[in-house]
Design a protein around this motif. Structure first.
Motif, PDB file in Angstrom:
ATOM      1  N   GLU A   1       0.821  -1.235   0.000  1.00 37.60           N
ATOM      2  CA  GLU A   1       0.000   0.000   0.000  1.00 37.60           C
ATOM      3  C   GLU A   1       0.838   1.260   0.000  1.00 37.60           C
ATOM      4  OE1 GLU A   1      -3.738   1.966   2.517  1.00 37.60           O
ATOM      5  OE2 GLU A   1      -2.994  -0.056   2.991  1.00 37.60           O
ATOM      6  N   PRO A   2       1.863   1.385   0.887  1.00 37.86           N
ATOM      7  CA  PRO A   2       2.669   2.614   0.836  1.00 37.86           C
ATOM      8  C   PRO A   2       3.338   2.783  -0.525  1.00 37.86           C
ATOM      9  CG  PRO A   2       3.030   1.487   2.887  1.00 37.86           C
ATOM     10  CD  PRO A   2       2.223   0.560   2.031  1.00 37.86           C
TER      11      PRO A   2
ATOM     12  N   GLN B   1       2.302   1.657  -3.381  1.00 32.39           N
ATOM     13  CA  GLN B   1       1.283   2.054  -4.335  1.00 32.39           C
ATOM     14  C   GLN B   1       1.008   3.560  -4.246  1.00 32.39           C
ATOM     15  OE1 GLN B   1      -0.912   0.628  -6.680  1.00 32.39           O
ATOM     16  NE2 GLN B   1       0.419  -1.218  -6.696  1.00 32.39           N
ATOM     17  N   GLN B   2       0.951   4.088  -3.038  1.00 35.65           N
ATOM     18  CA  GLN B   2       0.704   5.524  -2.871  1.00 35.65           C
ATOM     19  C   GLN B   2       1.851   6.355  -3.425  1.00 35.65           C
ATOM     20  OE1 GLN B   2      -0.070   6.143   1.306  1.00 35.65           O
ATOM     21  NE2 GLN B   2      -2.056   5.049   1.242  1.00 35.65           N
ATOM     22  N   TYR B   3       3.099   5.854  -3.152  1.00 32.78           N
ATOM     23  CA  TYR B   3       4.254   6.601  -3.652  1.00 32.78           C
ATOM     24  C   TYR B   3       4.259   6.614  -5.180  1.00 32.78           C
ATOM     25  CZ  TYR B   3       6.000   6.144   1.136  1.00 32.78           C
ATOM     26  OH  TYR B   3       6.166   6.189   2.497  1.00 32.78           O
TER      27      TYR B   3
ATOM     28  N   LEU C   1       1.615   6.329  -7.221  1.00 34.78           N
ATOM     29  CA  LEU C   1       0.544   7.192  -7.727  1.00 34.78           C
ATOM     30  C   LEU C   1       0.912   8.664  -7.569  1.00 34.78           C
ATOM     31  CD1 LEU C   1      -2.601   5.278  -6.393  1.00 34.78           C
ATOM     32  CD2 LEU C   1      -1.824   5.454  -8.755  1.00 34.78           C
ATOM     33  N   GLN C   2       1.565   9.004  -6.441  1.00 39.96           N
ATOM     34  CA  GLN C   2       1.992  10.389  -6.232  1.00 39.96           C
ATOM     35  C   GLN C   2       3.091  10.765  -7.208  1.00 39.96           C
ATOM     36  OE1 GLN C   2       3.080  10.805  -2.104  1.00 39.96           O
ATOM     37  NE2 GLN C   2       1.004  10.295  -1.357  1.00 39.96           N
TER      38      GLN C   2
ATOM     39  N   LEU D   1       9.929  11.345  -3.756  1.00 42.28           N
ATOM     40  CA  LEU D   1       9.112  10.120  -3.864  1.00 42.28           C
ATOM     41  C   LEU D   1       9.971   8.921  -4.313  1.00 42.28           C
ATOM     42  CD1 LEU D   1       5.901  11.634  -5.482  1.00 42.28           C
ATOM     43  CD2 LEU D   1       6.131  10.743  -3.160  1.00 42.28           C
TER      44      LEU D   1
ATOM     45  N   SER E   1      -1.856  -0.419 -10.718  1.00 40.33           N
ATOM     46  CA  SER E   1      -2.393   0.366  -9.596  1.00 40.33           C
ATOM     47  C   SER E   1      -3.368  -0.471  -8.800  1.00 40.33           C
ATOM     48  CB  SER E   1      -3.077   1.630 -10.134  1.00 40.33           C
ATOM     49  OG  SER E   1      -4.185   1.271 -10.952  1.00 40.33           O
TER      50      SER E   1
ATOM     51  N   ILE F   1      -6.240   0.005  -6.025  1.00 42.33           N
ATOM     52  CA  ILE F   1      -7.085   0.987  -5.337  1.00 42.33           C
ATOM     53  C   ILE F   1      -8.280   0.236  -4.769  1.00 42.33           C
ATOM     54  CG2 ILE F   1      -8.474   3.069  -5.579  1.00 42.33           C
ATOM     55  CD1 ILE F   1      -6.737   3.825  -7.939  1.00 42.33           C
TER      56      ILE F   1
END
Length: 595
Positions: free
Chosen positions: A80-81, A83-85, A87-88, A101, A179, A181
């Motif tokens: 999850e972290p 994935q967030q990095y 996407l950011q 990032l 991704s 989500i």
């Protein structure tokens, strides 16, 4: 087959013995080789099973670790972290923000790579072809990066294995990152995750006590995945992959090797486990060679002993054959010398007894030769006397003819008949060349004899015959009935002053002829009858007793002929003869008559 059999039959005993011993030894060796081959096949099977067991356990362990690596790539992709990095990073606009990032992504990869024993490094290539690495910092060429990204896109989120890495990390796990989500993947690609796997460490840990100088090879059918530097060439590997059996002996550059093969359904790889054959079977080969040498020595020893044993039998026989050939050539003067020749030392065995028998035979031949020589002298002397004695019968017959002529001149009919009967009787008795005569001729002899006896006894002798016409041609031994009539006259007529009737009857009963000689004399007691039957009381005239007649009938006709004599005091005597009905033209009779 018959030629081989005939050739073997004509071989000397010495050669037969050696050939049989050699054949038996070869059969034994063939049996031994077959058993040894069977034992080796079992041993090969056991080695294959052990090698296959080691190979299967090792391959299963390696594949389990590869599944762990695949699971690790999935775990990293779904982190999850991370994935967030990612996407950011995709939405970041400034370079400063992107660098921050990327550093966070690298730190996250370091957290995963640092705890994995079999991971050499982790690399992440974003959509801008920027590389973030954790672990070993050795980079990947730009062309290789493009190849790996394309491979990840081809598998679209699934794990793909790439086997063309460098020597230190030849195996690469490639997965396109999607991704993630709300607990579900989308079709949006965020980059490519590459894990460089330490396959050499996995293999070393998973091999279960490999044999000395044994080697594990992993190939995908095109190139060798493990090890990075193999002593087995690609051509040799390709040859092993074509083998139909899962194990066998292969000739490699390093020598003969025992090779076991296993196929992986997970990775579609082939595992080859090679073990030096000569080293593995060193002791077995030594035992095999030792047994073979011992067998050859036993084979030669058996031939030598068999040859000496055969010669100990055939040599005395050869000496005996040599002596026999000298005798066969007619060298009779050396009979004594051959008989006194050397006899084998062991006269109790068969060969010694053969020599002793031959010696006794030669001595007997010498005795027979001497005896035969003496007999020949006697025969010559007897023949000379017989020639001289031939004058006597002719003189007697001529004298009887003169008396007969004189009686006819003097008109003495009774004397003439008696002389003629006596002449016929003498000729029939003296001429013994015919052993078989017809019943009719035998009765003529009886009539001549009775004619002479009537001159003596006149009306006291009452003689008549009842002969069936059909049996006149039956064949009987010569002088069978005349002695019976003579016995009847001697024992029935002579002791009495009363007339005596003597009758001869002959008839056919089936295939037999029954002849009876009957008188009405005083008869005989059982004791006297037994003595007469046994031949202890001789008849007059030709001197042929009843026992003689009975024996002649038995020898001539066997069980089919016989003679029975019955008599009681005051009731007369009956002698009955039963013989097979043999006619005059029978071949058997003519053959017997010639004999």
């Amino acid at each position: 087959m018959n030629k081989i059999k005939n050739a073997f039959t004509t071989l000397p005993i010495h050669h037969k013995t050696i050939l049989l011993i050699g054949l038996l030894m070869l059969i034994s060796f063939t049996f031994y080789a077959s058993v040894l081959r069977y034992v080796f096949s079992i041993y090969d099977r056991q080695i294959y099973e052990k090698s296959s067991q080691v190979l299967n356990m090792s391959s299963v362990g390696i594949e389990n670790q590869l599944r762990e690596i695949s699971n690790l790539s999935f775990k990293v992709m779904s982190d999850e972290p991370l994935q967030q990095y990612l996407l950011q990073l995709k939405k970041a606009e400034t370079g400063y923000e992107k660098n921050g990032l990327r550093k966070k992504i690298t730190n996250r990869l370091v957290a995963y790579a640092g705890s994995e024993k079999y991971v050499y490094s982790m690399l992440f290539i974003d959509n801008d072809n920027n590389v973030m690495a954790a672990g070993n910092r050795e980079g990947i060429s730009e062309s290789k990066q493009k190849e790996l990204v394309a491979l990840g896109q081809q598998y679209s989120g699934s794990n793909a294995w790439h086997t063309s890495g460098d020597k230190q990390s030849r195996l690469l796990s490639v997965r396109q990152v999607k991704s993630f989500i709300g607990g579900a993947f989308t079709l949006e690609a965020l980059g490519t995750l590459i894990i460089r796997v330490r396959l050499d460490r996995i293999v070393q840990d998973q091999m279960q006590e490999p044999a000395e100088d044994s080697q594990l090879l992993i190939t995908d059918g095109k190139e060798v995945i493990y090890p990075t530097e193999s002593s087995v060439s690609e051509a040799e590997i390709e040859s092993e992959l074509k083998r139909t059996q899962p194990y066998g002996i292969a000739m490699l550059e390093q020598g003969r090797h025992f090779v076991a093969r296993a196929h992986s359904s997970y990775t579609d790889w082939t595992y080859l486990y090679t073990t030096p054959f000569d080293q593995m079977f060193k002791k077995i080969q030594f035992v095999k060679q030792l047994v073979t040498v011992i067998f050859i020595m036993i084979f030669l020893a058996a031939l030598i002993i068999g040859a000496r044993f055969s010669r100990s039998i055939t040599h005395p026989i050869a000496q005996l054959i040599k002596k026999m050939r000298n005798i066969e050539k007619g060298d009779l003067d050396k009979l004594e010398e051959a008989a006194l020749g050397n006899v084998p030392i062991s006269p109790q065995n068969e060969v010694g007894l053969l020599h002793r028998t031959f010696k006794m035979m030669l001595q007997r031949i010498r005795e027979l030769i001497d005896e035969n020589y003496a007999k020949q002298l006697v025969i010559r002397e007897t023949e000379l006397k017989a020639l001289q004695a031939q004058i006597n019968p002719h003189f007697l017959y001529n004298t009887l003819e003169s008396i007969n002529w004189l009686a006819k001149v003097q008109k003495q009919r009774q004397i003439s008949e008696m002389v003629e009967a006596l002449g016929f009787l003498l000729r029939s008795s003296v001429n013994m060349s015919e052993k078989w005569i017809t019943l009719e001729r035998e009765l003529d002899i009886v009539r001549s004899y009775v004619t002479i006896q009537r001159t003596r006894f006149e009306e006291r002798l009452d003689f008549d015959m009842e002969i069936a016409p059909e049996v006149g041609t039956a064949r009987i031994p010569k002088l069978t009935l005349q002695p019976l009539v003579e016995n009847a006259i001697h024992y029935a007529l002579e002791p009495s002053i009363d007339p005596c009737r003597i009758r001869i009857r002959a008839r056919a009963e089936g295939d037999k002829v029954i002849i009876e000689v009957e008188d009405d004399g005083p008869g005989m007691t059982p004791e006297f009858l037994e003595q007469l039957h046994e031949g202890r009381i001789q008849t007059r005239g030709q001197g042929i007793g009843l026992s003689n007649i009975q024996e002649r009938i038995r020898l001539t006709f066997g069980d089919e002929g016989g003679m029975v004599m019955s008599s009681k005091p005051g009731s007369g005597t009956v002698v009955s003869i039963s013989i097979p009905w043999i006619r005059e033209d029978d071949d058997d009779v003519q053959s017997d008559a010639r004999r």
